[in-house]
Design a protein around this motif. Structure first.
Motif, short mmCIF file in Angstrom:
data_model
loop_
_atom_site.label_atom_id
_atom_site.label_comp_id
_atom_site.label_asym_id
_atom_site.label_seq_id
_atom_site.Cartn_x
_atom_site.Cartn_y
_atom_site.Cartn_z
N GLU A 1 0.79 -1.34 -0.01
CA GLU A 1 0.08 -0.54 -0.34
C GLU A 1 0.94 1.51 -0.11
O GLU A 1 1.91 1.29 0.84
N HIS A 2 0.35 2.30 -0.63
CA HIS A 2 0.55 3.25 -0.68
C HIS A 2 2.57 3.35 -1.07
O HIS A 2 3.24 3.93 -0.35
N PRO B 1 0.20 7.48 3.85
CA PRO B 1 -0.70 7.08 3.48
C PRO B 1 -2.07 8.89 4.04
O PRO B 1 -3.06 8.53 2.89
N VAL C 1 -3.28 12.00 0.52
CA VAL C 1 -1.95 11.42 -1.60
C VAL C 1 -2.23 11.86 -1.98
O VAL C 1 -0.92 12.32 -2.84
#
Lengths: 873, 106
Positions: free
Chosen positions: A535-536, A705, A708
């Motif tokens: 993620e991210h 997170p 963004v």
């Protein structure tokens, strides 16, 4: 007198007998004979025969006209009755026709898709004689590739007269193309030798196919690409700049590549360019970059040519192979088999698979079968309502074959009405189908006579198959019983109907279970711990040469942006391909080389990705020797090699004999926890990680997170400063991983819709059957109620019969689904366990849908006032 | 009552004239002779079956003979309603021709 010779002509007699459909038929035949004999005795047998034939031929049209006339009258009557019963039983007709229409629509759609799949690459005029040269190479590890040895193509043309031409083609890629001040990110830009136009059929709009790609720095573009860059200007001679580095002049424009071509391009640059700048030489044998297409002469059998290849390899590569101890095998893959029968990991374009063709055909067949069964069930169940008519017709002299014809005709009418409706469904759903499957299908009967034939054929076959059983049943009623009212409502055939319902629901339930399992496996794959945090993470691929050189400063500039957590670089990124090489652990014999994945990273990559070092340490910028002396390996590698304490162990590297470099060693400084470099279909392979600044093409940026979009804005702005010549191009790692499962996603969508349709059609049928039973048992229910039965009891009575069938269907379908899906799951190295709850869910779903369907009719029947149902009519 | 067609009229007159011999072969030969050209069985039975359906003629079965290869004849007779229709046709014809002398065609 009636000798053999004096007989009237047999054929003419037969014609009269079978066309003169009057009551007087026998007399006509007699008259013909009498007069024949009269003439024969007066004027000779020859004249008589002549007369007979003349008379017969001249009477024939009238006979025929009259017989048609009477049949037409009967036909009109049949049609009238058919449409009356259609109208009278609107509900049944609706269920019948719409169910059939859905089934047919699914079938035709899939047929269109299959036709499209089978049409791949057939448009090339010489398609039958084109082959692709593929390669199995085994030096340490086995490689099975659609690309081939670079030098092989021209050498084959030289060595074998049956090879007419060879063309080497580079994989078309994404590239930045600039014309004047406009820059486009252009997909599918490749390199190819000019022979590509001799071999394939790519018609030129302008330019000369013989010379278009002869010279270096020339490019052939497609029609729509030309339109995009140059509008109405003449594209020939225009200069395009690729990757802001090299200029190419346009020397040809070809028609757009048909969508059913496995080899597609928007631009093809000349292969000579690569020869001229030295990146390709004709003596490059161990160079696996290019697809090689061969044109064979039409008398050559590819498999026979293949048998000569070992000699060819021996001839050219014998010494090299002896030195390395490896093997090289070449194969010819016929062009027409590329799309459906390839098993290569990275082909020139994503191929399909013949398994899908079979799978889809099976699904289409079953959906149609379910719809056909509805038709049979409803028709036979309702046969009693037509019994009176049948009795009457029989009493008035109808013969059985006529009745069968009548009912077959009726089912034909249903079938064609359904096909009409199906075509409407197809037209409505085609855009949707195209987006789900990723195709560009159109419904055009003029272009595809096969499709028209299939549609008409399907309507006729369904009409006949689904109609013949009811026709057989209906026409069998003895009129005496019918007219006396002795016939019970289709009772004797209820067992057959029950079997059919069970069969229908088995298919639907199996499809439901399959859908759930596919769905769960996808969720499993997307949620499995990959060994790093996907993620991210923003991936910025394909850094330019200049940026790569100043990587360190770029990294610190990116690192300082607010919202950026860490930045690392590598040559490749998990989910976007992997590299395989052979490596020799120290202490192993020379022939014990191991095939391992490898990648190059910088010291920050592993922390950026959130990968875990289990033993030892990560690469560090503080150790200047790390890039040249150290490697990391993963757990699997340690296990496979058999090192208990891998840290400190070494790999041996032997440069090629003539390179003038010496043997060197790299030391393992740490072990990385296993992570997935590829999709979960593949096992985690042993991996070796190098620390190499020169091959870091891809930047991985971990961002915070929150906020963004803001961070992305900053990154984009910074990147534009760093690399002003190219558009900012990025992707998110998690999305990239998800896209690996596109095939499964597609399968999920398809099974979902098909099982939905299958259950819908099945339920339509069940609904019809339930309402019919409820209607038949109106009186019984009335009496039961009068005698004190409760509403619930009656609902249970009516529903029980059908629910039993669905339960039986579950018992059949679930084991079948279990075994089939278990086999499917075997193709994944990492798979979920099939939990029994899935089957409970499928069973519960099917039962509740069936119950819902049946209960409407059951409740209605149970709530009806007995006074109405028992009233004397 | 619908008017008779010319062919029907001719056929019924033929049946009437042929009396006991009015079956397919004879009727056809007779009509062919009247018309001066071949009259086919096709046209014959097409018209006869219409007449039978309208009940202008009655049918009766004859005996099979060897030269008919065992097939029976159907004898036709003009029915009462057939006679009425013929009479009506004649009346109509007469009315139509009433004032027209033979000289008209000269």
């Amino acid at each position: 007198m009636a000798t053999q010779k004096s007989r009237p002509p047999k054929i003419a007699g037969w014609v009269i007998k079978h066309t003169a459909r009057y009551e007087e038929n026998f007399a006509i035949h007699g008259d013909f004979n009498e007069e024949f004999h009269e003439i024969a005795s007066r004027r000779g047998i020859f004249i008589a025969r002549l007369w007979f034939w003349r008379q017969c031929l001249r009477s024939f049209p009238v006979f025929l006209k009259d017989s048609f006339y009477w049949r037409l009258i009967m036909f009109k009557n049949y049609m009238k009755i058919a449409f009356r019963s259609l109208k009278k039983h609107k509900g049944y007709s609706f269920i019948n026709i719409s169910g059939l229409a859905i089934g047919m629509a699914v079938c035709v759609l899939i047929f269109m898709w299959i036709l499209n799949e089978l049409s791949y690459d057939r448009f090339h005029e010489k398609a039958d004689n084109i082959c692709r040269l593929t390669l199995d190479i085994e030096i340490g590890s086995m490689l099975h590739t659609p690309v081939s040895l670079t030098a092989a193509g021209p050498a084959l043309v030289e060595d074998f007269p049956e090879v007419i031409a060879a063309a080497r083609v580079d994989r078309p890629r994404m590239i930045f193309v600039k014309y004047k001040d406009k820059t486009f990110q252009e997909a599918d830009v490749g390199f190819a030798e000019n022979e590509v136009f001799d071999i394939f059929t790519f018609p030129f709009i302008s330019g000369d196919p013989k010379t278009a790609l002869q010279a270096p720095n020339t490019v052939v573009i497609t029609e729509s690409t030309a339109q995009k860059y140059f509008g109405d200007e003449d594209p020939i001679g225009k200069i395009l700049r690729f990757n802001n580095e090299t200029d190419f002049s346009v020397t040809g424009v070809v028609k757009d590549i048909p969508h059913n071509s496995h080899f597609r391009f928007n631009m093809l640059r000349s292969f000579q360019t690569l020869m001229a700048n030295g990146s390709v030489r004709d003596d490059m044998w161990f160079d696996l970059r290019f697809f090689t297409y061969l044109l064979l002469d039409e008398f050559t059998d590819p498999s026979q040519l293949e048998q000569k290849f070992p000699g060819f390899i021996d001839n050219h590569l014998g010494d090299a192979m002896k030195a390395t101890g490896g093997t090289v095998r070449l194969f010819l893959q016929p062009l027409k088999k590329i799309h459906l029968y390839s098993d290569f990991e990275r082909d020139i374009s994503a191929n399909s698979d013949i398994t899908y063709v079979y799978l889809f055909s099976a699904i289409a067949f079953f959906v149609l079968l379910i719809a056909g069964i509805n038709f049979i069930n409803l028709s036979t169940a309702r046969s009693a309502t037509r019994a009176q008519e049948v009795g009457m017709r029989k009493t008035l002299g109808a013969i059985r074959s006529r009745l069968i014809g009548q009912f077959l005709g009726e089912s034909m009418i249903h079938s064609f009405l359904a096909m009409g409706l199906a075509i409407v469904f197809i037209i409505l759903s085609l855009p949707f189908f195209n987006t789900v499957i990723g195709t560009e299908l159109t419904l055009n009967f003029f272009q595809s006579p096969w499709l028209l034939a299939a549609v008409l054929g399907m309507a006729i076959i369904v009409g006949v198959c689904a109609g013949s059983y009811p026709a057989f049943i209906l026409s069998s009623f003895p009129p005496v019983h019918v007219l006396k009212g002795l016939l019970k409502a289709g009772g004797s055939h209820s067992r057959f109907r029950k079997i059919l319902v069970v069969f229908q629901f088995s298919i639907s339930i199996a499809l439901i279970a399959a859908t759930i399992i596919v769905y769960q496996q996808i969720i499993f794959m997307k949620n499995t711990e990959l060994g790093f945090d996907k993620e991210h993470v923003v991936i910025i691929p394909r850094m330019s040469e200049t940026l790569r050189k100043s990587y360190r400063s770029i990294r610190s500039e990116m690192r300082d942006l607010s919202g950026v957590v860490d930045v690392g670089a590598s040559d490749l990124v998990p989910s976007r391909g992997h590299l395989v090489g052979t490596f020799l652990p120290e202490g192993f014999a020379d022939d014990q080389i191991l095939s391992m994945d490898y990648m190059n990273v910088d010291a920050h990559y592993i922390p950026t990705m959130g990968m875990e070092i289990l033993e030892g340490r990560n690469f560090s910028e503080d150790f200047s020797t790390d890039p040249n002396e150290s490697v990391l390996i993963n757990e699997t590698a340690a296990k496979k090699i058999g090192w208990k304490n891998p840290v400190g162990k070494r790999f041996v590297f032997r440069p090629p004999p003539n390179s003038g470099r010496e043997v060197f060693y790299l030391t393992v400084i740490g072990v990385v926890k296993d992570f997935h470099l590829q999709s979960l279909r593949e096992k985690i392979e042993p991996l070796i990680i190098f620390y190499d600044y020169n091959s870091l093409m891809t930047l991985s940026v971990r961002i915070a997170p929150d906020n963004v979009p803001h961070t992305m804005g900053l990154i984009e702005k910074k990147w534009k400063e760093l690399d002003p010549n190219r558009p900012f191009n990025f992707l998110f790692l998690d999305e990239s991983f998800d896209s690996l499962y596109r095939q499964e996603d597609r399968l999920k969508t398809i099974t979902f819709y098909f099982s939905f349709l299958a259950i819908l059609i099945g339920c339509l049928g069940l609904f019809g059957m339930a309402s019919f039973t409820a209607e038949q048992r109106t009186k019984e229910i009335g009496i039961r109620k009068v005698l004190g039965a409760s509403v619930l009891g009656i609902i249970r009575l009516l529903a029980k019969e059908f629910m039993l069938l669905v339960i039986v269907a579950n018992l059949i379908a679930l084991p079948v689904a279990y075994f089939a899906m278990n086999r499917w799951l075997q193709s994944f190295a990492y798979r979920m366990d099939i939990h029994p709850i899935i089957f409970v869910l499928a069973a519960a779903l099917s039962l509740s849908i069936a119950l819902l369907t049946v209960s409407y009719q059951a409740i209605r029947a149970a709530l009806a006032n007995p006074v109405d149902s028992l009233r004397y009519e | 009552m619908k008017e008779l067609t010319k062919i029907e009229e001719i056929l019924m007159l033929a049946i009437w004239r042929l009396q006991d011999d009015a079956y397919g072969v004879k009727i056809r030969q007779y009509v062919s002779q009247i018309l001066g050209k071949e009259f086919t069985y096709g046209n014959l039975y097409s018209a006869l079956s219409q007449l039978a359906k309208k009940k202008y003629v009655n049918k009766s079965l004859g005996d099979p003979t060897p030269d008919r290869r065992g097939r029976r004849k159907i004898y036709y007779t003009v029915s009462t309603s057939g006679l009425n229709a013929l009479k009506a046709a004649r009346d109509m014809n007469q009315k139509m021709w009433e004032d027209i002398t033979d000289y008209a065609f000269d």
